[in-house]
Structure formats: structure tokens, C-alpha cells
Design a protein around this motif. Structure first.
Motif, PDB file in Angstrom:
ATOM      1  N   TYR A  62      21.164 -20.199  26.545  1.00 22.38           N
ATOM      2  CA  TYR A  62      22.118 -21.318  26.632  1.00 22.38           C
ATOM      3  C   TYR A  62      22.395 -21.647  28.099  1.00 22.38           C
ATOM      4  O   TYR A  62      22.589 -20.756  28.920  1.00 22.38           O
ATOM      5  CB  TYR A  62      23.422 -20.961  25.903  1.00 22.38           C
ATOM      6  CG  TYR A  62      23.160 -20.742  24.431  1.00 22.38           C
ATOM      7  CD1 TYR A  62      23.232 -21.791  23.519  1.00 22.38           C
ATOM      8  CD2 TYR A  62      22.768 -19.491  23.960  1.00 22.38           C
ATOM      9  CE1 TYR A  62      22.942 -21.598  22.179  1.00 22.38           C
ATOM     10  CE2 TYR A  62      22.466 -19.288  22.616  1.00 22.38           C
ATOM     11  CZ  TYR A  62      22.560 -20.341  21.742  1.00 22.38           C
ATOM     12  OH  TYR A  62      22.258 -20.157  20.416  1.00 22.38           O
ATOM     13  N   THR A  64      24.908 -23.271  29.460  1.00 24.07           N
ATOM     14  CA  THR A  64      26.282 -23.129  29.953  1.00 24.07           C
ATOM     15  C   THR A  64      27.050 -22.123  29.101  1.00 24.07           C
ATOM     16  O   THR A  64      26.689 -21.850  27.946  1.00 24.07           O
ATOM     17  CB  THR A  64      27.045 -24.473  29.890  1.00 24.07           C
ATOM     18  OG1 THR A  64      27.212 -24.825  28.502  1.00 24.07           O
ATOM     19  CG2 THR A  64      26.309 -25.583  30.618  1.00 24.07           C
ATOM     20  N   ARG A  65      28.114 -21.615  29.684  1.00 23.72           N
ATOM     21  CA  ARG A  65      29.009 -20.704  28.986  1.00 23.72           C
ATOM     22  C   ARG A  65      29.579 -21.380  27.732  1.00 23.72           C
ATOM     23  O   ARG A  65      29.695 -20.774  26.665  1.00 23.72           O
ATOM     24  CB  ARG A  65      30.174 -20.369  29.936  1.00 23.72           C
ATOM     25  CG  ARG A  65      30.569 -18.940  29.947  1.00 23.72           C
ATOM     26  CD  ARG A  65      31.563 -18.669  31.054  1.00 23.72           C
ATOM     27  NE  ARG A  65      30.957 -17.953  32.153  1.00 23.72           N
ATOM     28  CZ  ARG A  65      30.558 -16.682  32.098  1.00 23.72           C
ATOM     29  NH1 ARG A  65      30.717 -15.986  31.012  1.00 23.72           N
ATOM     30  NH2 ARG A  65      30.008 -16.090  33.141  1.00 23.72           N
ATOM     31  N   HIS A  66      29.905 -22.655  27.873  1.00 25.06           N
ATOM     32  CA  HIS A  66      30.485 -23.397  26.754  1.00 25.06           C
ATOM     33  C   HIS A  66      29.505 -23.492  25.585  1.00 25.06           C
ATOM     34  O   HIS A  66      29.879 -23.296  24.424  1.00 25.06           O
ATOM     35  CB  HIS A  66      30.925 -24.794  27.225  1.00 25.06           C
ATOM     36  CG  HIS A  66      31.544 -25.606  26.131  1.00 25.06           C
ATOM     37  ND1 HIS A  66      32.782 -25.315  25.599  1.00 25.06           N
ATOM     38  CD2 HIS A  66      31.063 -26.659  25.432  1.00 25.06           C
ATOM     39  CE1 HIS A  66      33.040 -26.166  24.627  1.00 25.06           C
ATOM     40  NE2 HIS A  66      32.020 -26.996  24.507  1.00 25.06           N
ATOM     41  N   GLN A  67      28.239 -23.769  25.904  1.00 21.00           N
ATOM     42  CA  GLN A  67      27.227 -23.882  24.835  1.00 21.00           C
ATOM     43  C   GLN A  67      27.031 -22.541  24.128  1.00 21.00           C
ATOM     44  O   GLN A  67      26.910 -22.476  22.904  1.00 21.00           O
ATOM     45  CB  GLN A  67      25.894 -24.369  25.411  1.00 21.00           C
ATOM     46  CG  GLN A  67      25.899 -25.866  25.694  1.00 21.00           C
ATOM     47  CD  GLN A  67      24.692 -26.300  26.527  1.00 21.00           C
ATOM     48  OE1 GLN A  67      23.811 -25.498  26.851  1.00 21.00           O
ATOM     49  NE2 GLN A  67      24.652 -27.563  26.896  1.00 21.00           N
ATOM     50  N   ASP A  69      29.241 -20.081  23.912  1.00 25.27           N
ATOM     51  CA  ASP A  69      30.443 -19.767  23.128  1.00 25.27           C
ATOM     52  C   ASP A  69      30.510 -20.601  21.843  1.00 25.27           C
ATOM     53  O   ASP A  69      30.975 -20.120  20.804  1.00 25.27           O
ATOM     54  CB  ASP A  69      31.709 -19.998  23.966  1.00 25.27           C
ATOM     55  CG  ASP A  69      31.962 -18.846  24.932  1.00 25.27           C
ATOM     56  OD1 ASP A  69      31.113 -17.934  25.009  1.00 25.27           O
ATOM     57  OD2 ASP A  69      33.012 -18.858  25.606  1.00 25.27           O
ATOM     58  N   THR A  70      30.021 -21.841  21.914  1.00 27.33           N
ATOM     59  CA  THR A  70      30.016 -22.694  20.713  1.00 27.33           C
ATOM     60  C   THR A  70      29.074 -22.125  19.657  1.00 27.33           C
ATOM     61  O   THR A  70      29.414 -22.051  18.465  1.00 27.33           O
ATOM     62  CB  THR A  70      29.579 -24.134  21.094  1.00 27.33           C
ATOM     63  OG1 THR A  70      30.493 -24.621  22.083  1.00 27.33           O
ATOM     64  CG2 THR A  70      29.595 -25.058  19.895  1.00 27.33           C
ATOM     65  N   ARG A  73      30.588 -18.866  18.287  1.00 26.31           N
ATOM     66  CA  ARG A  73      31.694 -19.160  17.367  1.00 26.31           C
ATOM     67  C   ARG A  73      31.174 -19.562  15.986  1.00 26.31           C
ATOM     68  O   ARG A  73      31.687 -19.109  14.956  1.00 26.31           O
ATOM     69  CB  ARG A  73      32.567 -20.267  17.968  1.00 26.31           C
ATOM     70  CG  ARG A  73      33.654 -20.742  17.045  1.00 26.31           C
ATOM     71  CD  ARG A  73      34.533 -21.759  17.727  1.00 26.31           C
ATOM     72  NE  ARG A  73      35.143 -22.633  16.747  1.00 26.31           N
ATOM     73  CZ  ARG A  73      36.073 -23.535  17.012  1.00 26.31           C
ATOM     74  NH1 ARG A  73      36.501 -23.694  18.247  1.00 26.31           N
ATOM     75  NH2 ARG A  73      36.581 -24.277  16.075  1.00 26.31           N
ATOM     76  N   THR A  94      35.155 -18.460  27.179  1.00 21.29           N
ATOM     77  CA  THR A  94      35.832 -19.697  27.574  1.00 21.29           C
ATOM     78  C   THR A  94      37.169 -19.831  26.828  1.00 21.29           C
ATOM     79  O   THR A  94      37.356 -19.264  25.743  1.00 21.29           O
ATOM     80  CB  THR A  94      34.960 -20.937  27.253  1.00 21.29           C
ATOM     81  OG1 THR A  94      34.670 -20.921  25.855  1.00 21.29           O
ATOM     82  CG2 THR A  94      33.667 -20.933  28.041  1.00 21.29           C
ATOM     83  N   THR A  95      38.053 -20.611  27.412  1.00 25.15           N
ATOM     84  CA  THR A  95      39.395 -20.773  26.827  1.00 25.15           C
ATOM     85  C   THR A  95      39.363 -21.346  25.405  1.00 25.15           C
ATOM     86  O   THR A  95      40.072 -20.838  24.532  1.00 25.15           O
ATOM     87  CB  THR A  95      40.265 -21.628  27.768  1.00 25.15           C
ATOM     88  OG1 THR A  95      40.392 -20.901  28.988  1.00 25.15           O
ATOM     89  CG2 THR A  95      41.647 -21.879  27.193  1.00 25.15           C
ATOM     90  N   PRO A  96      38.564 -22.384  25.104  1.00 22.41           N
ATOM     91  CA  PRO A  96      38.547 -22.884  23.719  1.00 22.41           C
ATOM     92  C   PRO A  96      38.130 -21.810  22.721  1.00 22.41           C
ATOM     93  O   PRO A  96      38.678 -21.715  21.621  1.00 22.41           O
ATOM     94  CB  PRO A  96      37.525 -24.029  23.750  1.00 22.41           C
ATOM     95  CG  PRO A  96      37.440 -24.431  25.176  1.00 22.41           C
ATOM     96  CD  PRO A  96      37.710 -23.204  25.992  1.00 22.41           C
ATOM     97  N   PHE A  97      37.162 -20.989  23.120  1.00 24.60           N
ATOM     98  CA  PHE A  97      36.705 -19.900  22.240  1.00 24.60           C
ATOM     99  C   PHE A  97      37.845 -18.913  22.000  1.00 24.60           C
ATOM    100  O   PHE A  97      38.161 -18.560  20.864  1.00 24.60           O
ATOM    101  CB  PHE A  97      35.507 -19.183  22.892  1.00 24.60           C
ATOM    102  CG  PHE A  97      34.939 -18.055  22.076  1.00 24.60           C
ATOM    103  CD1 PHE A  97      33.877 -18.277  21.205  1.00 24.60           C
ATOM    104  CD2 PHE A  97      35.461 -16.768  22.184  1.00 24.60           C
ATOM    105  CE1 PHE A  97      33.346 -17.234  20.447  1.00 24.60           C
ATOM    106  CE2 PHE A  97      34.935 -15.731  21.428  1.00 24.60           C
ATOM    107  CZ  PHE A  97      33.880 -15.956  20.560  1.00 24.60           C
TER     108      PHE A  97
END
Ligand code: GAR
Length: 210
Positions: A62, A64-67, A69-70, A73, A94-97
Motif C-alpha cells: 500500500y 500510503t498509511r491511510h490505504q 489502514d483502510t 479495517r 491513522t486517526t480514522p482507524f
């Protein structure tokens, strides 16, 4: 029956301690999956040998970290867990996760938080010269290694200790406090209320885990 998903990155000895305690103490919970960000995490073998579904989501796949974590999740939520247990999962989340699992994600950290957050905790402890060191179970919040504290255990730092000897002494205590804290959650006794941890006493006549 509660559902637990455990995340690991390596050896997985804390995961193993939790799996063994759940079996030995007949928790009303199942370990629904063990998920790793590394295919070579040796703990995956123990999980598979115990009939627990395992998954690997390589973070390197991935951008990015966001990708990552998505994707993580989505994988976790497929098991609809009541609790997510970070057991040597060496990723900054990440914060959303983290927010998605607020009040239902625990971590263990090898120091007496708030001392020595981050990496190389045993090195830090020896460098500073503390006489007591230990481990902390905490709810995960976006502030790395600073979530509300659930349980701690301390060990002495001995004259001439190496990082390895100290780590081993701490790990022994991790294997005591982490299964105990997860059991509290499974029993519905451990709650995060705002920024505070609430632990209700065991029912009269119930035996507390050793
Ligand atoms: C444990 O000591 C745990 O506290 C630590 O990694 C080790 C994992 O061992 N976690 C962290 O440092 C998280 N920041 P294990 O894979 O054998 O459970």
C-alpha cells in the motif's frame, strides 16, 4: 460469545498467551482471526495450528498509511469483532482507524507508560537507570502509547541487566496482564468511558483469573 481479532507483526507470544488463556479458562469468546502485516510473522503458525483463521495484509503493498489502514479495517470488520487486540503489531495507526475502534481496541506496550513510549523501551529504561520497569495494557487512542491505562505490571531492573534479560522479565509479566485484561473485556467488566477506564468488580462467587 464475543469475537476477538488479534493483530501481530512477529513472534506473537502475547497472542499465544491470550489464546491459551481463552481455552484454559473457557472464556465466552472466540479468537475469530489473527491478522499480520508481515507474511513471515512466526506467530501465524501457532494460530493456524490452533485452527484460528489467519490473514496477511502486507503494508508494503500500500502506497500510503491511510490505504493500508483502510484495507486492514475492511479485513478486520469482516469478522465483526467486539474487540481488536494489538499484540506486538508494529504499525503506527491513522486517526480514522483508531477512532473506528474507540473503546474496543487494546494494546500492550513494554514499559510503565507514560514512561518510554515508542520503540526500544528496554534500552531507554537502562539508559535512564530506572529501578522499576514493566508493561502496560491500554485502550488505543490516536495519541501513540498514551491511551487510558487498563493494567500494569512492574519488574525490578537488576544490577548488570542486559536489554535481553530485562525484556524477558517484562515479557513474562505481559503474558499475565494481557490475557487478564482481555478477559475483563470479554466479561463485560472493562469499559472506556470518555477518557477514563471503568473496571467493574467480578460477580460474587466468580473466580478471578490468577
Ligand atoms: C511485546 O514485548 C510487546 O509489548 C511489544 O512487542 C513485543 C511483541 O512480542 N509491543 C510494542 O513494542 C508495541 N509498541 P510478541 O510478538 O511475542 O507478543
Amino acid at each position: 460469545m464475543r469475537s476477538i481479532v488479534i493483530l501481530i507483526s512477529g513472534r506473537g507470544s502475547n497472542m499465544e498467551a491470550i489464546v491459551r488463556a481463552a481455552q484454559a479458562e473457557q472464556w465466552s469468546a472466540r479468537i475469530s482471526a489473527v491478522i499480520s502485516n508481515r507474511a513471515d510473522a512466526s506467530g501465524l503458525e501457532f494460530a493456524a495450528a490452533h485452527g484460528i483463521p489467519t490473514e496477511v495484509i502486507p503494508n508494503r503493498d500500500y502506497a500510503t498509511r491511510h490505504q493500508f489502514d483502510t484495507a486492514l479495517r475492511a479485513k478486520i470488520d469482516a469478522y465483526a469483532p467486539d474487540l481488536v487486540v494489538l499484540a506486538g503489531f508494529m504499525r503506527i495507526l491513522t486517526t480514522p482507524f483508531v477512532d473506528h475502534y474507540r473503546g474496543r481496541m487494546l494494546n500492550i506496550h513494554p514499559s510503565l507508560l507514560p514512561s518510554f513510549p515508542g520503540l526500544a523501551t528496554h534500552h531507554q529504561a537502562l539508559a535512564v537507570g530506572v529501578k522499576l520497569h514493566g508493561a502496560t495494557v491500554h485502550f488505543v487512542t490516536p495519541d501513540l502509547d498514551h491511551g487510558p491505562i487498563v493494567a500494569q505490571a512492574c519488574v525490578p531492573v537488576l544490577e548488570g541487566d542486559s536489554e535481553e534479560a530485562l525484556a524477558e522479565r517484562v515479557l513474562e509479566q505481559e503474558h499475565v496482564i494481557y490475557p487478564r485484561a482481555v478477559r475483563w473485556f470479554v466479561e463485560g467488566r472493562l469499559l472506556l468511558e470518555g477518557a477514563r477506564v471503568r473496571l467493574t468488580p467480578a460477580a460474587v462467587g466468580a473466580t478471578e483469573a490468577a
